[in-house]
Scaffold this motif. Structure first.
Motif, short mmCIF file in Angstrom:
data_model
loop_
_atom_site.label_atom_id
_atom_site.label_comp_id
_atom_site.label_asym_id
_atom_site.label_seq_id
_atom_site.Cartn_x
_atom_site.Cartn_y
_atom_site.Cartn_z
N GLY A 98 -13.52 17.25 -10.46
CA GLY A 98 -12.23 16.86 -11.03
C GLY A 98 -11.50 15.89 -10.12
O GLY A 98 -11.93 15.60 -9.00
N PRO A 99 -10.36 15.38 -10.60
CA PRO A 99 -9.64 14.38 -9.82
C PRO A 99 -9.10 14.90 -8.49
O PRO A 99 -9.16 14.20 -7.48
CB PRO A 99 -8.51 13.94 -10.75
CG PRO A 99 -8.50 14.87 -11.89
CD PRO A 99 -9.78 15.61 -11.91
N VAL A 100 -8.61 16.12 -8.46
CA VAL A 100 -8.08 16.67 -7.21
C VAL A 100 -9.23 16.87 -6.22
O VAL A 100 -9.09 16.57 -5.03
CB VAL A 100 -7.32 17.99 -7.47
CG1 VAL A 100 -6.92 18.65 -6.17
CG2 VAL A 100 -6.10 17.73 -8.34
N GLY A 101 -10.37 17.34 -6.70
CA GLY A 101 -11.54 17.51 -5.84
C GLY A 101 -12.01 16.20 -5.24
O GLY A 101 -12.38 16.13 -4.08
N LEU A 102 -11.98 15.14 -6.05
CA LEU A 102 -12.37 13.82 -5.54
C LEU A 102 -11.39 13.35 -4.47
O LEU A 102 -11.81 12.91 -3.39
CB LEU A 102 -12.43 12.79 -6.67
CG LEU A 102 -12.59 11.34 -6.19
CD1 LEU A 102 -13.89 11.13 -5.45
CD2 LEU A 102 -12.46 10.38 -7.34
N LEU A 103 -10.10 13.44 -4.75
CA LEU A 103 -9.10 12.98 -3.78
C LEU A 103 -9.20 13.75 -2.47
O LEU A 103 -9.19 13.17 -1.38
CB LEU A 103 -7.70 13.09 -4.36
CG LEU A 103 -7.39 12.15 -5.53
CD1 LEU A 103 -6.04 12.48 -6.14
CD2 LEU A 103 -7.46 10.70 -5.11
N LEU A 104 -9.32 15.07 -2.56
CA LEU A 104 -9.44 15.88 -1.34
C LEU A 104 -10.74 15.57 -0.59
O LEU A 104 -10.74 15.46 0.63
CB LEU A 104 -9.37 17.37 -1.67
CG LEU A 104 -8.00 17.89 -2.08
CD1 LEU A 104 -8.09 19.36 -2.51
CD2 LEU A 104 -7.00 17.73 -0.94
N SER A 105 -11.83 15.42 -1.33
CA SER A 105 -13.12 15.09 -0.69
C SER A 105 -13.04 13.74 0.01
O SER A 105 -13.50 13.60 1.15
CB SER A 105 -14.24 15.06 -1.72
OG SER A 105 -14.42 16.32 -2.30
N PHE A 106 -12.48 12.74 -0.65
CA PHE A 106 -12.35 11.41 -0.07
C PHE A 106 -11.52 11.46 1.21
O PHE A 106 -11.92 10.93 2.25
CB PHE A 106 -11.72 10.45 -1.09
CG PHE A 106 -11.57 9.04 -0.60
CD1 PHE A 106 -12.59 8.13 -0.74
CD2 PHE A 106 -10.39 8.61 0.01
CE1 PHE A 106 -12.46 6.82 -0.29
CE2 PHE A 106 -10.24 7.31 0.46
CZ PHE A 106 -11.28 6.41 0.31
N LEU A 107 -10.36 12.10 1.14
CA LEU A 107 -9.46 12.14 2.30
C LEU A 107 -10.05 12.96 3.44
O LEU A 107 -9.98 12.55 4.61
CB LEU A 107 -8.10 12.69 1.89
CG LEU A 107 -7.31 11.81 0.90
CD1 LEU A 107 -6.05 12.53 0.45
CD2 LEU A 107 -6.99 10.46 1.51
N LEU A 108 -10.64 14.11 3.14
CA LEU A 108 -11.22 14.95 4.20
C LEU A 108 -12.44 14.28 4.84
O LEU A 108 -12.58 14.29 6.07
CB LEU A 108 -11.58 16.33 3.65
CG LEU A 108 -10.40 17.22 3.31
CD1 LEU A 108 -10.86 18.50 2.63
CD2 LEU A 108 -9.59 17.55 4.56
N CYS A 109 -13.31 13.70 4.02
CA CYS A 109 -14.50 13.03 4.57
C CYS A 109 -14.09 11.81 5.40
O CYS A 109 -14.65 11.56 6.47
CB CYS A 109 -15.44 12.61 3.45
SG CYS A 109 -16.25 13.99 2.62
N GLY A 110 -13.12 11.05 4.90
CA GLY A 110 -12.66 9.88 5.64
C GLY A 110 -12.00 10.26 6.95
O GLY A 110 -12.27 9.65 7.99
N ALA A 111 -11.15 11.29 6.93
CA ALA A 111 -10.50 11.73 8.16
C ALA A 111 -11.53 12.28 9.15
O ALA A 111 -11.45 11.99 10.35
CB ALA A 111 -9.44 12.79 7.85
N ALA A 112 -12.50 13.04 8.67
CA ALA A 112 -13.54 13.59 9.56
C ALA A 112 -14.36 12.46 10.19
O ALA A 112 -14.68 12.50 11.39
CB ALA A 112 -14.44 14.54 8.78
N ALA A 113 -14.71 11.45 9.40
CA ALA A 113 -15.47 10.32 9.94
C ALA A 113 -14.65 9.56 10.98
O ALA A 113 -15.19 9.14 12.02
CB ALA A 113 -15.87 9.37 8.80
N ASN A 114 -13.35 9.43 10.75
CA ASN A 114 -12.51 8.73 11.72
C ASN A 114 -12.30 9.55 12.99
O ASN A 114 -12.22 8.98 14.08
CB ASN A 114 -11.18 8.31 11.08
CG ASN A 114 -11.34 7.08 10.22
OD1 ASN A 114 -12.15 6.21 10.52
ND2 ASN A 114 -10.58 7.01 9.15
#
Length: 144
Positions: free
Chosen positions: A101-117
């Protein structure tokens, strides 16, 4: 002659597909694409000076701000960088949004991006500046 299944019979009676086959159009992936493109235009075309100062992830301890681990995911070095990340975001983001769903995508994108950074902060020298959604979209590849 083949008998119709119950789903086929019920959908043929009212001309609507069963609810399990109705997919919502992806919205969050387009929101993320719009944010990435908008910030790129503000940064590279309109050359708003506050974009690099506030949104890029500077690895030097005096320049580092906690929110830059997220905001750097929306900044890109050039058109090729943006284009590659946008393509991967569209491919993997739609898959994740279909599943979570949209919330899952947004959370996944932000968490994965923050973890990579955070990983780049730990592994790269202090003179480094990080930008881009590569970590976030590769994280979406893993999630999908």
């Amino acid at each position: 002659f083949r008998p119709l299944s119950r789903i086929q019979q019920s959908s043929s009676n009212n001309n609507t597909p069963p609810s399990s086959s109705i997919q919502k159009p992806p919205t969050a992936v387009y929101l993320l694409l719009l944010l990435n493109i908008s910030i790129f235009l503000l940064d590279k075309v309109l050359r708003i000076p506050s974009i690099p100062r506030t949104l890029y992830l500077f690895h030097h301890p005096r320049s580092l701000r906690w929110y830059q681990t997220i905001t750097a995911c929306f900044c890109h070095a050039d058109r090729a960088h943006l284009g590659g990340n946008a393509l991967l975001l569209l491919l993997f983001g739609r898959s994740v949004e279909d599943d979570l769903g949209p919330v899952g995508l947004l959370l996944s994108f932000l968490l994965c991006g923050a973890a990579a950074n955070v990983a780049s902060l730990l592994l790269l020298p202090s003179a480094t500046v990080s930008v881009g959604a590569s970590g976030a979209v590769y994280g979406l590849f893993v999630v999908s």
